[in-house]
Write a protein that holds these residues in place. Structure first.
Motif, short mmCIF file in Angstrom:
data_model
loop_
_atom_site.label_atom_id
_atom_site.label_comp_id
_atom_site.label_asym_id
_atom_site.label_seq_id
_atom_site.Cartn_x
_atom_site.Cartn_y
_atom_site.Cartn_z
N THR A 1 25.99 0.60 45.84
CA THR A 1 26.83 1.26 46.85
C THR A 1 26.19 1.25 48.23
O THR A 1 26.82 1.66 49.20
CB THR A 1 27.12 2.71 46.45
OG1 THR A 1 25.87 3.41 46.27
CG2 THR A 1 27.92 2.77 45.16
N GLN B 1 24.47 -0.18 51.86
CA GLN B 1 24.96 -1.10 52.89
C GLN B 1 23.85 -2.02 53.42
O GLN B 1 24.05 -2.70 54.42
CB GLN B 1 25.57 -0.29 54.04
CG GLN B 1 26.82 0.48 53.65
CD GLN B 1 27.90 -0.41 53.05
OE1 GLN B 1 28.19 -1.50 53.58
NE2 GLN B 1 28.49 0.02 51.94
N ASP B 2 22.70 -2.04 52.74
CA ASP B 2 21.65 -2.94 53.17
C ASP B 2 22.03 -4.39 52.84
O ASP B 2 22.94 -4.65 52.04
CB ASP B 2 20.33 -2.58 52.47
CG ASP B 2 20.45 -2.63 50.96
OD1 ASP B 2 20.07 -3.65 50.36
OD2 ASP B 2 20.96 -1.65 50.37
N ARG C 1 24.64 -5.91 49.83
CA ARG C 1 25.90 -6.55 50.22
C ARG C 1 25.99 -7.96 49.65
O ARG C 1 27.06 -8.40 49.19
CB ARG C 1 26.04 -6.59 51.74
CG ARG C 1 26.20 -5.21 52.38
CD ARG C 1 26.81 -5.32 53.77
NE ARG C 1 26.08 -6.22 54.64
CZ ARG C 1 25.08 -5.88 55.43
NH1 ARG C 1 24.64 -4.63 55.42
NH2 ARG C 1 24.49 -6.78 56.21
#
Length: 322
Positions: free
Chosen positions: A218, A220-221, A225
């Protein structure tokens, strides 16, 4: 175990979704269109839960919807509560523009006393107009908080629909549901039925893992992704608002395969009138929304041993668990 579907309508006022949370935006002019769609859903076997907020219940339009379906309450229709705190008495202290802060738009962020008073006022309004005390609650913006469960118990509620599976609203000062999947559960005599959301991957093993461990992948690094993209991870809410029929069916099949047999199909009532929400801006888009809604219900009803249900029935049976 049979597959079960609840159709939950967030029955609410019309407002500019990008214009803030204004106390004075309390119009309900989409009632005729809503009546037509509900009738169509009932004709094909659906049961419909109207989770109604204060402007809806107290408006002439909302009351016309209530009166149209009052004689089907408890059988094919449920009248539930839906709290938008910025338009529900006792009113928030705002400036002359009547706009509440984003923090205050989530009812669970309010003081315990104010949250209780708002839900109590809404509950009394619903009973006054329907003759029934609501037992199912849906917080506006899914905004339950640390005091909500105790308040619901005190006011006689038995079912809460406010959890939005896999969702995190902390960037808007809202609740974090990122640790929740679609499993129904009971806590302190309240049955929690999450709004259905499905995380899926192109790889079945990954789909099961992502649902069993909701916080996985979950972030966002960059690395997270890339892994999500490689696994083809997709997330769909079970709603005809902006989600194509094929994806709704795929999401529902996926949840049923995982053993989550109680599903929630939901949408906002103003969507039935073009221009009222971001999901439907034209007559053509409305026809797509309408067809998707009805076709999904028809598809679900063709499943073996499928059943439409009202969330209030979970209270009568003490909850039902997959």
């Amino acid at each position: 175990m049979s597959a079960k579907l609840a159709v939950v309508i967030h029955a609410e006022e019309e407002f500019d979704w990008n214009g803030g949370f204004c106390r004075f935006n309390d119009s309900v002019t989409h009632h005729q269109e809503l009546i037509v769609l509900i009738r169509e859903m009932l004709l094909i076997g659906a049961k419909v839960t109207l989770a109604m907020d204060y402007p809806f219940v107290t408006s002439a339009g909302g009351q016309q919807v209530i009166n149209t379906f009052r004689d089907q309450a408890g059988e094919a229709i449920e009248f539930a509560a839906h709290l938008h705190p910025w338009v529900n008495p006792p009113y928030l202290e705002t400036g002359e523009d009547g706009v509440a802060s984003e923090l205050e738009s989530y009812p669970g962020n309010l003081s315990a006393e104010l949250e209780f008073e708002k839900i109590q006022v809404l509950s009394h309004a619903i009973k006054r107009e329907t003759g029934l005390s609501p037992v199912t609650y849906l917080a506006g913006r899914y905004g339950i908080g640390p005091n909500t469960r105790r308040i619901l118990q005190r006011l006689g509620y038995r079912v809460d629909l406010s959890i939005s599976a896999f969702s995190n609203f902390t960037h808007q000062q809202g609740p974090d549901f990122s640790t929740f999947n679609n499993r129904m559960f009971q806590q302190d005599q309240i049955t929690y039925l999450p709004h259905t959301c499905s995380r899926m991957s192109a790889f079945p093993w990954a789909s099961k893992t992502l649902n069993d461990h909701p916080t996985l992948l979950t972030g966002q690094d960059f690395t997270t992704r890339v892994v999500r993209k490689m696994l083809g991870v997709r997330t769909y809410r079970l709603s005809p608002e902006g989600v194509p029929l094929k994806d709704l069916i795929a999401a529902a099949r996926h949840q049923l395969k995982l053993g989550h047999h109680q599903l929630v199909l939901s949408f906002h009532s103003p969507t039935v009138k073009p221009g009222m929400t971001p999901y439907v801006s034209s007559a053509d888009e409305y026809q797509t929304f309408r067809a998707t809604t009805l076709d999904f219900i028809k598809w679900f009803n063709r499943l073996p041993d499928s059943e439409m249900f009202l969330p209030a029935s979970l209270a009568h049976h003490g909850g039902c668990y997959a």
